[in-house]
Write a protein that holds these residues in place. Structure first.
Motif, PDB file in Angstrom:
ATOM      1  N   ARG A 259     -92.216 -33.162  14.605  1.00 40.05           N
ATOM      2  CA  ARG A 259     -92.971 -32.307  13.451  1.00 40.05           C
ATOM      3  C   ARG A 259     -92.146 -31.876  12.266  1.00 40.05           C
ATOM      4  O   ARG A 259     -92.697 -31.729  11.232  1.00 40.05           O
ATOM      5  CB  ARG A 259     -93.493 -31.075  14.169  1.00 40.05           C
ATOM      6  CG  ARG A 259     -94.147 -29.823  13.575  1.00 40.05           C
ATOM      7  CD  ARG A 259     -94.787 -28.973  14.474  1.00 40.05           C
ATOM      8  NE  ARG A 259     -93.793 -28.246  15.426  1.00 40.05           N
ATOM      9  CZ  ARG A 259     -92.826 -27.375  15.322  1.00 40.05           C
ATOM     10  NH1 ARG A 259     -93.076 -26.733  13.765  1.00 40.05           N
ATOM     11  NH2 ARG A 259     -92.114 -26.779  15.897  1.00 40.05           N
ATOM     12  N   LEU A 262     -92.184 -34.875   9.863  1.00 34.71           N
ATOM     13  CA  LEU A 262     -93.269 -34.948   9.347  1.00 34.71           C
ATOM     14  C   LEU A 262     -93.600 -33.739   8.174  1.00 34.71           C
ATOM     15  O   LEU A 262     -94.080 -33.858   7.076  1.00 34.71           O
ATOM     16  CB  LEU A 262     -94.365 -34.987  10.174  1.00 34.71           C
ATOM     17  CG  LEU A 262     -94.682 -36.057  11.084  1.00 34.71           C
ATOM     18  CD1 LEU A 262     -95.850 -35.768  12.214  1.00 34.71           C
ATOM     19  CD2 LEU A 262     -94.967 -37.357  10.450  1.00 34.71           C
ATOM     20  N   CYS A 265     -91.463 -34.738   5.219  1.00 39.16           N
ATOM     21  CA  CYS A 265     -92.156 -35.688   4.266  1.00 39.16           C
ATOM     22  C   CYS A 265     -93.408 -35.076   3.408  1.00 39.16           C
ATOM     23  O   CYS A 265     -93.576 -35.669   2.434  1.00 39.16           O
ATOM     24  CB  CYS A 265     -92.669 -36.933   5.446  1.00 39.16           C
ATOM     25  SG  CYS A 265     -91.342 -37.946   5.944  1.00 39.16           S
ATOM     26  N   SER A 266     -93.888 -34.193   4.057  1.00 35.21           N
ATOM     27  CA  SER A 266     -95.017 -33.487   3.426  1.00 35.21           C
ATOM     28  C   SER A 266     -94.529 -32.643   2.343  1.00 35.21           C
ATOM     29  O   SER A 266     -95.033 -32.741   1.097  1.00 35.21           O
ATOM     30  CB  SER A 266     -95.861 -32.725   4.186  1.00 35.21           C
ATOM     31  OG  SER A 266     -96.863 -31.780   3.757  1.00 35.21           O
ATOM     32  N   ASN A 272     -98.946 -37.168   3.826  1.00 41.89           N
ATOM     33  CA  ASN A 272     -99.543 -36.650   4.881  1.00 41.89           C
ATOM     34  C   ASN A 272     -99.890 -37.701   6.162  1.00 41.89           C
ATOM     35  O   ASN A 272     -99.850 -38.753   5.918  1.00 41.89           O
ATOM     36  CB  ASN A 272    -101.048 -36.238   4.563  1.00 41.89           C
ATOM     37  CG  ASN A 272    -101.007 -35.034   3.278  1.00 41.89           C
ATOM     38  OD1 ASN A 272    -100.238 -33.967   3.741  1.00 41.89           O
ATOM     39  ND2 ASN A 272    -101.953 -35.095   2.267  1.00 41.89           N
ATOM     40  N   TYR A 273    -100.066 -37.013   7.324  1.00 44.91           N
ATOM     41  CA  TYR A 273     -99.975 -37.803   8.681  1.00 44.91           C
ATOM     42  C   TYR A 273    -101.299 -37.942   9.134  1.00 44.91           C
ATOM     43  O   TYR A 273    -102.059 -36.897   8.883  1.00 44.91           O
ATOM     44  CB  TYR A 273     -98.677 -37.594   9.466  1.00 44.91           C
ATOM     45  CG  TYR A 273     -98.977 -36.334  10.189  1.00 44.91           C
ATOM     46  CD1 TYR A 273     -99.746 -36.284  11.414  1.00 44.91           C
ATOM     47  CD2 TYR A 273     -98.418 -35.144   9.504  1.00 44.91           C
ATOM     48  CE1 TYR A 273     -99.870 -35.069  12.079  1.00 44.91           C
ATOM     49  CE2 TYR A 273     -98.658 -33.849  10.295  1.00 44.91           C
ATOM     50  CZ  TYR A 273     -99.243 -33.747  11.393  1.00 44.91           C
ATOM     51  OH  TYR A 273     -99.340 -32.631  12.184  1.00 44.91           O
ATOM     52  N   LEU A 282     -97.922 -42.372   9.257  1.00 43.91           N
ATOM     53  CA  LEU A 282     -97.841 -42.058   7.964  1.00 43.91           C
ATOM     54  C   LEU A 282     -98.179 -43.163   7.043  1.00 43.91           C
ATOM     55  O   LEU A 282     -97.545 -44.129   7.275  1.00 43.91           O
ATOM     56  CB  LEU A 282     -96.362 -41.539   7.822  1.00 43.91           C
ATOM     57  CG  LEU A 282     -95.799 -40.158   7.986  1.00 43.91           C
ATOM     58  CD1 LEU A 282     -94.468 -40.104   7.938  1.00 43.91           C
ATOM     59  CD2 LEU A 282     -96.463 -39.228   6.842  1.00 43.91           C
ATOM     60  N   ILE A 291     -95.371 -43.062  14.312  1.00 41.93           N
ATOM     61  CA  ILE A 291     -94.224 -41.928  14.820  1.00 41.93           C
ATOM     62  C   ILE A 291     -94.392 -41.861  16.232  1.00 41.93           C
ATOM     63  O   ILE A 291     -95.451 -41.912  16.993  1.00 41.93           O
ATOM     64  CB  ILE A 291     -94.598 -40.512  14.258  1.00 41.93           C
ATOM     65  CG1 ILE A 291     -94.710 -40.543  12.583  1.00 41.93           C
ATOM     66  CG2 ILE A 291     -93.592 -39.548  14.686  1.00 41.93           C
ATOM     67  CD1 ILE A 291     -93.475 -40.936  12.145  1.00 41.93           C
TER      68      ILE A 291
END
Length: 854
Positions: A259, A262, A265-266, A272-273, A282, A291
């Protein structure tokens, strides 16, 4: 010759189909058949490729020792190495090759001989790093900077942790490049899978992907991944994230770690995933990065083997006699900052302070594994640990009794099993740790074996049920999988002391039930299960490699692969110009925001350049040009008032006009907007609680925007708002949709797809059959346009559209078959078409003028 090879090395070999066409079909030994074997010769032999896994880690799973008698290096497998154990999860026919460093420094003169021995006898490829590079890479950047940061320790002052050092970062890059070069020496990029381990090699995926675009790469992080608030302090945060995203699969021990990754990355890359059928993915420039969340296990076979040895039973017997009459609490930890050893000692002191009756009866045995790095911080930790233990032993000890027993010499797994076996309770008190397998090892050792049972004096005819108690920090990776453990906050010394007392007072039946629950999970989720699951998911993640066209984009660690489906390609003037020039009934459909106007622009009015291009396109009598937008008709009408022949479709098609001088046509739906009185109060509630959000009230729709809110919180609120609105508007004639940073409520039967359908139908009714359609859009609502165009093309009852160019903005899954990267490329394309129209008009005028002269 050398320079030619260097040039060749810059090419991605897997982009050349001819290199992949050599068959594995042999009619006669040593003779390869032609590319297409048309013979029915029954003697043909199919030579199947051998499956191979290349395991890349900082350290090889071998121990090195120097034999003084022969002046030679000797080697043996390290049976405790996770990287050696994980091969049990691969199919039997799999060949495993290891790439990594040795735990000793090998002289330059011996390196070639050592490399040969390790490859031939151990399937290992050593990476020999120069001493200065290794020091900066491992002891500097990895251990003194990355390791503390990933464990939530920020270097706030020069004396409180190591700060970022550009030289150490360069050494980290150099070391990863050496590892990449060694992988290149042994890899078959078409067949082999590469599995990279841990934070030491986080930029390695980029080096491999740059050389082989379709290389199959998995990465597993064995440490925590910190929250985005901690991770974003890393000066090279983007470089590391982008490098990790060059993997096909990224694995973590817990959902929390995944989490945090992610979220980073966001927040930092705007990615977004999505979760599909249990898999998290992703989308990264057309590639889906999987992931994986799965905690590692222990090697059950190793422990069962150790517990069956007589020497282990003898050691258990000795320890039982040594601690006779005492309850043993066990701790097994590395000597590092985050294991919470001193906090554990303080809790032991608190326990004895609060319960004087336990003095002389309870002993904490602490096994300390040697520190993996050196430095002042380690020395300070060692001093603090010893000082705390000495103070507690002085306050509560007596002749023949020490409350805390520290075992400082290195112990192998075989040496530790007897301590696990005699301990009534195991305490793992880390303030932060990636996984920590000590509770697993303790549980399996407490399950025991016939040899251990005899050593412990168990009645073989009527053996009691096995029991164990685990006290575990809530800040370590194994905690979620140990549902029967007593979870503690290691910083709360009183709570840890109370947990120790609870473990000592716990009735046997409770200990038995907790032990059974843990043993069932640990024995079924061992290291082989872990490796097999990740290996299978890595294969799944790489299945579509050969079905996509790939090319590299970007420099340095910003390098990435753009992967597109075979039919999905970039739209350029060379694709569209000839079709544009040979057609006479052209329909051009353009979304506005995100297509001809950048989403990030504060001023949403069209530029003079855009207006000029649209004028040139509209002045071509062969063209019908429309802006199809979700915006209101008043805004669009004012902004485009200077383009008289431009058609506008506002609010997703509720209002449409063919030119400035024509009236707005209204959708045939009933004008009933009472539902706004229900939707608007709900949206206001979410606006008040979501900083940066706002409401846009249109004539026929209402939109909640969150592009200026916190990305993660805004997205969560949008999901909640969507669900809330769908519930309260369930009986209203509306649809609730999420778009790019918006949640919109609009009447049913209104969509951009219906707009396209009506425009094409109207053109045909006027006798102007469209033979060319260009449609460009960037978000979900524009997919409706692409779908309508596809249906119109497939309809056999009407004349077909000869040339169709459905184009999305950005490389992402879409019904469109073309893409452009951004609004700048959209403007360039439209400018090119406008130039074609102007040239065509000039040529037509010239021809008519010459005809008049004749």
């Amino acid at each position: 010759m050398r320079s030619s090879l260097d040039l060749l090395n810059l090419i991605s070999f897997d982009d050349f189909g001819t290199l992949n066409r050599i068959p594995r079909v042999m009619k006669v030994p040593g003779v390869i058949s032609e590319f297409e074997n048309k013979s029915n010769d029954s003697t043909t032999t199919i030579v199947e490729p051998c499956q191979r896994r290349i395991i890349v880690a900082n350290q090889l799973p071998v121990k090195a020792y120097y034999e003084k008698d022969s002046n030679k290096w000797g080697f043996e497998y390290d049976q405790d190495s996770l990287y050696l154990q994980l091969k049990d999860g691969f199919p039997l026919e799999t060949e495993v090759i290891y790439v990594g460093s040795l735990n000793v420094e090998i002289g330059v003169d011996d390196q070639e001989e050592v490399s040969t021995i390790l490859l031939e006898k151990f399937k290992c490829v050593p990476t020999f790093l120069p001493a200065d590079v290794h020091k900066k890479y491992y002891h500097g950047f990895c251990k003194h900077y990355l390791w503390p940061l990933f464990h939530y320790m920020l270097p706030l002052t020069a004396s409180h942790g190591a700060r970022f050092d550009r030289g150490e970062w360069q050494a980290y890059l150099s070391a990863n490049k050496v590892f990449a070069d060694k992988v290149m020496e042994v890899i078959n990029p078409d067949e082999d899978y590469v599995w990279i381990h841990d934070y030491h090699l986080m930029v390695l995926p980029s080096f491999l992907r740059k050389r082989f675009h379709r290389v199959k790469v998995g990465f597993f992080l064995h440490s925590p991944f910190p929250s985005s608030e901690i991770y974003r302090t890393l000066p090279v945060r983007d470089e590391i994230l982008k490098s990790l995203l060059n993997s096909d699969l990224i694995g973590f021990h817990t959902f929390d770690y995944a989490r945090h990754f992610l979220s980073s990355c966001s927040r930092m890359l705007g990615l977004n995933y999505e979760s599909k059928r249990g898999y998290i993915g992703l989308d990264y420039f057309g590639r889906t990065v999987s992931i994986k969340i799965l905690p590692v296990g222990i090697h059950m076979g190793q422990f069962e083997s150790i517990m069956s040895l007589d020497v282990t039973g003898q050691k258990v017997k000795e320890l039982k006699e040594k601690f006779d009459g005492k309850i043993v609490i066990l701790g097994v930890d590395d000597m590092d900052l985050f294991k919470g050893i001193s906090l554990k000692f303080l809790a032991m002191g608190q326990l004895l302070e609060q319960h004087p009756d336990l003095r002389g009866k309870v002993v904490l045995v602490q096994i300390t594994n040697p520190a993996r790095s050196s430095g002042k911080d380690v020395q300070d930790l060692l001093s603090d640990t010893n000082r705390t233990a000495e103070e507690i032993n002085r306050n509560f000890g007596k002749p023949g009794y020490e409350p805390i027993v520290i075992i400082k010499e290195p112990l192998s797994t075989q040496d530790k099993v007897p301590y696990y076996a005699i301990a009534e309770c195991c305490v793992v008190n880390c303030v932060r740790d990636g996984m920590n397998l000590v509770p697993y090892k303790y549980t399996v050792s407490r399950q025991g074996s016939p040899v251990l049972d005899r050593a412990l004096g168990v009645d073989e005819k009527n053996p009691p049920q096995k029991k164990s108690v685990i006290i575990v920090s809530e800040f370590i990776g194994c905690s979620p999988s140990l549902s029967g453990a007593i979870r503690v906050n290691p910083w709360n010394v009183d709570a840890v002391a109370d947990a120790m007392d609870s473990a000592l007072q716990m009735v046997n039946q409770e200990k038995i039930l907790r032990h059974e629950k843990h043993y069932k999970y640990i024995s079924s989720h061992d290291v082989a299960y872990w490796a097999k699951s990740i290996d299978q998911d890595l294969e799944r993640a790489c299945r579509d490699h050969l079905f996509k066209r790939c090319w590299g984009v970007g420099l340095g660690l910003g390098f990435r692969i753009v992967a597109l489906g075979p039919e999905f390609r970039k739209l350029g003037m060379h694709h569209i110009a000839s079709a544009y020039n040979k057609t006479n009934g052209r329909l051009i459909l353009l979304d506005y925001d995100g297509t001809v106007m950048p989403q990030t622009s504060e001023d949403k009015r069209p530029s003079t350049e855009v207006l000029s291009i649209l004028n040139d396109l509209c002045n071509d009598p062969k063209n019908a040009v429309f802006i199809v937008s979700g915006r209101g008709k008043d805004s669009l009408g004012n902004w485009f008032s200077g383009v008289e022949k431009l058609g506008l479709s506002a609010e997703h098609g509720y209002f449409t006009r063919w030119s400035k001088n024509s009236a707005w046509e209204i959708c045939s739906l009933k004008r009933d907007f009472d539902w706004k009185e229900i939707a608007e109060p709900v949206m206001k509630l979410y606006t008040e609680t979501t900083d940066g959000s706002f409401i846009e009230d249109k004539e026929t729709a209402i939109v909640w925007h969150h592009q200026h809110a916190d990305p993660h919180f805004g997205s969560c609120q949008a999901k909640e708002l969507l669900d809330h609105l769908e519930n309260v508007l369930a009986n209203e004639p509306v649809v609730v949709k999420r778009g790019q940073h918006i949640v919109e409520v609009k009447p049913q039967g209104v969509s951009k797809g219906i707009v396209v359908k009506n425009l094409i139908s109207t053109m045909r009714s006027r006798g102007k059959y469209p033979d060319f359609v260009l449609c460009i859009g960037d978000d979900r609502s524009d997919e409706d346009m692409f779908e309508s165009i596809e249906q119109a093309v497939a309809d056999p009852s009407v004349p077909g559209i000869a040339e169709v160019f459905a184009c999305t903005v950005g490389q992402k899954p879409s019904m469109a078959k073309y893409y452009l990267d951004d609004t700048a490329e959209v403007i360039n394309l439209l400018e090119g078409l406008a130039t074609e129209s102007v040239h065509s008009k000039s040529a037509s005028y010239q021809e008519s003028h010459e005809d008049l002269l004749l």
